[in-house]
Design a protein around this motif. Sequence first.
Motif, PDB file in Angstrom:
ATOM      1  N   MET A  86       2.367   1.969  -3.458  1.00  0.00           N
ATOM      2  CA  MET A  86       1.423   2.522  -4.426  1.00  0.00           C
ATOM      3  C   MET A  86       1.097   3.985  -4.126  1.00  0.00           C
ATOM      4  O   MET A  86       0.889   4.785  -5.035  1.00  0.00           O
ATOM      5  N   VAL A 144       0.835  -1.202   0.000  1.00  0.00           N
ATOM      6  CA  VAL A 144       0.000   0.000   0.000  1.00  0.00           C
ATOM      7  C   VAL A 144       0.870   1.252   0.000  1.00  0.00           C
ATOM      8  O   VAL A 144       0.629   2.205  -0.755  1.00  0.00           O
ATOM      9  N   TRP A 184      -8.040  -1.409  -5.567  1.00  0.00           N
ATOM     10  CA  TRP A 184      -6.721  -2.032  -5.637  1.00  0.00           C
ATOM     11  C   TRP A 184      -6.819  -3.538  -5.404  1.00  0.00           C
ATOM     12  O   TRP A 184      -6.056  -4.306  -5.977  1.00  0.00           O
ATOM     13  N   SER A 224      -4.340  -8.152  -4.844  1.00  0.00           N
ATOM     14  CA  SER A 224      -5.499  -8.956  -5.231  1.00  0.00           C
ATOM     15  C   SER A 224      -5.229 -10.444  -5.028  1.00  0.00           C
ATOM     16  O   SER A 224      -6.115 -11.198  -4.627  1.00  0.00           O
ATOM     17  N   MET A 283      -7.583  -2.932  -9.747  1.00  0.00           N
ATOM     18  CA  MET A 283      -7.551  -1.507 -10.048  1.00  0.00           C
ATOM     19  C   MET A 283      -7.734  -1.217 -11.530  1.00  0.00           C
ATOM     20  O   MET A 283      -7.146  -0.301 -12.077  1.00  0.00           O
ATOM     21  N   ALA A 286      -5.385   0.506   1.808  1.00  0.00           N
ATOM     22  CA  ALA A 286      -5.627   0.121   0.416  1.00  0.00           C
ATOM     23  C   ALA A 286      -6.996   0.618  -0.039  1.00  0.00           C
ATOM     24  O   ALA A 286      -7.961   0.602   0.727  1.00  0.00           O
ATOM     25  N   ARG A 287      -7.080   1.052  -1.273  1.00  0.00           N
ATOM     26  CA  ARG A 287      -8.366   1.416  -1.852  1.00  0.00           C
ATOM     27  C   ARG A 287      -9.064   0.135  -2.314  1.00  0.00           C
ATOM     28  O   ARG A 287      -8.405  -0.790  -2.787  1.00  0.00           O
ATOM     29  N   ALA A 333      -1.153  -3.724  -7.322  1.00  0.00           N
ATOM     30  CA  ALA A 333      -2.554  -4.139  -7.305  1.00  0.00           C
ATOM     31  C   ALA A 333      -2.675  -5.642  -7.512  1.00  0.00           C
ATOM     32  O   ALA A 333      -3.496  -6.311  -6.879  1.00  0.00           O
ATOM     33  N   LEU A 367       2.039   0.531  -9.646  1.00  0.00           N
ATOM     34  CA  LEU A 367       0.595   0.429  -9.444  1.00  0.00           C
ATOM     35  C   LEU A 367       0.049  -0.917  -9.913  1.00  0.00           C
ATOM     36  O   LEU A 367      -0.751  -1.554  -9.225  1.00  0.00           O
TER      37      LEU A 367
END
Length: 359
Positions: free
Chosen positions: A261, A258, A301, A279, A305, A297-298, A275, A271
């Motif tokens: 990124m 994280v 992501w 994942s 992402m 983390a978004r 990601a 990125l």
Amino acid sequence: MADAEAAELNELASLLNTGGKSIRGDRRQQQEVFRKSDAPNRSRILAMPVAEAVKTLEEFVGTARVVEAVCGRWSALVPRARQAATDAGALPAIVAGMKAHLNVGMVQEACCLALANICSGTDEEGLKRKQIAADAGALPLIVRAMIENLSVSGVQYGGAAALGNITAMATAAAADSSGLARKASAVEAGAIGAIVAGMRAHPSSSEVQEKGAFAIGNLARSVGKAGLEADSALKDAFEQGLIRKRLVADEGGLGVLVAAMKEHPSHAGVLEWGARALSIVSYEMPSLREAALAAGARPQWLCGMGELMEGLKVHATPTKSGRAAFTGFTGRPTGMHGVSPTIAPQGTMPQSSRPVAVR
């Protein structure tokens, strides 16, 4: 009187023999020094055919500058040359060079990059090259190099790339028992902790972050759930994959990914591989998904992402003078855009074919 003379003669003979041995020993030492000083220079090494380069590395394995120069030229081989180097015996020779110079950062960097380049590819020949490197003992040596050269970004970058490429599996992950075994060997040697430590030590280096994320994703990748009940070996492989994912979290890998990124928000490689790694690690692991979100983390992501990457232009990563580089991506990392990351095809990190600069 005769006895005294005989004793004196024996003493003289002993002194002469000792002196002769000493002289012979000195000559051997001088020959060894000359042999090292007579080692070929970098320009000559770069011009050698691959078989001659392997022979030179084997002959002068104790000379750091030779090992660094030979392995440096192999860190930027074009695809068709990788198999030729392997057929000539390059991989065991590289491992021998690493063993001979454990505390020389430049040698370890060159060796790691050479292993990463030669072991790239997931075709039949590429998979065989990975196994040759593993059988030669490359994986624990790479981990050791990263641990002992934590401050050297090139060793962290090259080491992570080598670990990621050697542990990459075939497209049909469930059928690649050798690939799963290579992952297990790397993890047993401490690969995940070493990669995370390298990423922490060099947060501003996009090279280290990119290759670290790439390697974490490959090490965490495993088989899917399909067919587990009917195949005990497959079930064991699946469970070992879960252990590797948890180990990534235990070593602090989620937070490091994280952070990478966020630190490099416009770097496509960081990125995409970041990601992909997130994942893979969080796939079908609710607790790890929550841990990744808690680390910042978004949500996108953790799904690859895809929507955010549409607007990013794929680009080549800037390189440092004299160092072979991994170039920009020709496509998204596998395991993204809705494809199950635990069973998706897995590519290896692409590399530049630019010749290594003469230094």
